[in-house]
Design an enzyme around this catalytic site. Structure first.
Site, PDB file in Angstrom:
ATOM      1  N   MET A   1      45.556  36.328  37.947  1.00  0.00           N
ATOM      2  CA  MET A   1      44.336  37.002  37.263  1.00  0.00           C
ATOM      3  C   MET A   1      43.656  37.959  38.315  1.00  0.00           C
ATOM      4  SD  MET A   1      43.236  34.168  34.637  1.00  0.00           S
ATOM      5  CE  MET A   1      41.936  34.819  33.679  1.00  0.00           C
ATOM      6  N   CYS A   2      42.781  37.138  38.926  1.00  0.00           N
ATOM      7  CA  CYS A   2      41.896  38.052  39.914  1.00  0.00           C
ATOM      8  C   CYS A   2      42.445  38.500  41.195  1.00  0.00           C
ATOM      9  CB  CYS A   2      40.368  37.209  40.095  1.00  0.00           C
ATOM     10  SG  CYS A   2      39.349  36.991  38.595  1.00  0.00           S
ATOM     11  N   VAL A   3      43.215  37.752  41.597  1.00  0.00           N
ATOM     12  CA  VAL A   3      43.997  38.080  42.959  1.00  0.00           C
ATOM     13  C   VAL A   3      44.952  39.025  42.615  1.00  0.00           C
ATOM     14  CG1 VAL A   3      45.840  36.992  44.469  1.00  0.00           C
ATOM     15  CG2 VAL A   3      43.837  35.764  43.907  1.00  0.00           C
TER      16      VAL A   3
END
Length: 201
Positions: A132-134
Site C-alpha cells: 500500500m503506502c510503501v
C-alpha cells in the site's frame, strides 16, 4: 563449508557494492499501532530493527531523514492524535515529518519540494504497508525520477485474507509480491545493513 561461507560473504559484499549511495531515508508510516502491540504486522520486531539500522546509518552520515505519518479515518488504527497514530521512532531535531492521507506520500504533500530542497536524487524507502503506502510512494518516486532502494527486511505488511476463489497469502509473500510489482527500475537489497548513505558535511 568454510569455503562456501566465504563465497557467500563475497557475494554479499558485491551486492552491497552495487547498491547506489543513498541521499536520504524515507520512513513510511512506522506508527505505533503497526509495529507494537496486538495489531502490529507480523515480523514487526525484525522490521523495527531494520528501520533502526537505517536511521542510525542515515544519521551517522548526516543524511536527511523524512518521516511520513498517515492520518487514518475515525476509528482506524492510525486515527490522528490517538496512541497508535504516533511515530514509533521519535524524529530528531531537523528531521522532517510529513502528514498524509493518501497511500502515495507525494500526493497532496510537500514531499517532492522537500527532497528537491535537500538535493536528494536517491532514496532509501522503508516502512509499512508493503503493498500500500510503501509501494505507492516508491512508485511515485520512480515516476518523478528518483532512484529508489528498498531493503527487503525494512518493509512489512499483514497477512492477506482469503478471497473469493483464492487462498490467503502470508505477510512475507505479500511483501515480496509488492517488491515485484514495482518493476525493474527499483533496486532491492536483502538487508538494511547493506545500505550506504552519502556523507554530508
Amino acid at each position: 563449508m568454510a569455503g562456501s561461507e566465504g563465497l557467500m560473504e563475497e557475494e554479499q559484499r558485491e551486492i552491497s557494492d552495487n547498491n547506489p549511495l543513498a541521499d536520504a531515508a524515507l520512513v513510511v508510516d512506522v506508527q505505533k499501532a503497526f509495529v507494537q502491540g496486538p495489531s502490529a504486522v507480523p515480523g514487526y520486531a525484525m522490521l523495527r530493527s531494520a528501520v533502526e539500522v537505517l536511521l542510525h546509518k542515515a544519521r551517522s552520515a548526516w543524511a536527511p531523514v523524512i518521516f511520513l505519518q498517515n492520518d487514518g479515518p475515525a476509528g482506524a488504527l492510525d486515527e490522528p492524535f490517538q496512541s497508535g497514530w504516533k511515530l514509533h521512532f521519535p524524529p530528531l531535531s531537523g528531521e522532517v515529518v510529513i502528514r498524509k492521507t493518501e497511500d502515495d506520500g507525494f500526493d497532496g504533500t510537500d514531499l517532492d519540494a522537500i527532497l528537491t530542497a535537500f538535493g536528494v536524487k536517491d532514496l532509501v524507502i522503508c516502512g509499512v504497508l508493503s503493498e500500500m503506502c510503501v509501494a505507492a510512494t516508491a512508485r511515485a518516486a520512480l515516476e518523478r525520477g528518483y532512484g529508489v532502494l528498498l531493503p527487503h527486511d525494512a518493509h512489512a505488511t499483514y497477512d492477506v485474507p482469503a478471497g473469493p476463489g483464492s487462498q490467503g497469502v502470508p505477510a512475507a509473500m505479500a511483501a515480496r509480491a509488492a517488491e515485484w510489482s514495482l518493476g525493474d527500475e527499483i533496486k532491492i537489497c536483502a538487508s538494511a545493513r547493506e545500505v550506504r548513505f552519502k556523507e554530508r558535511a
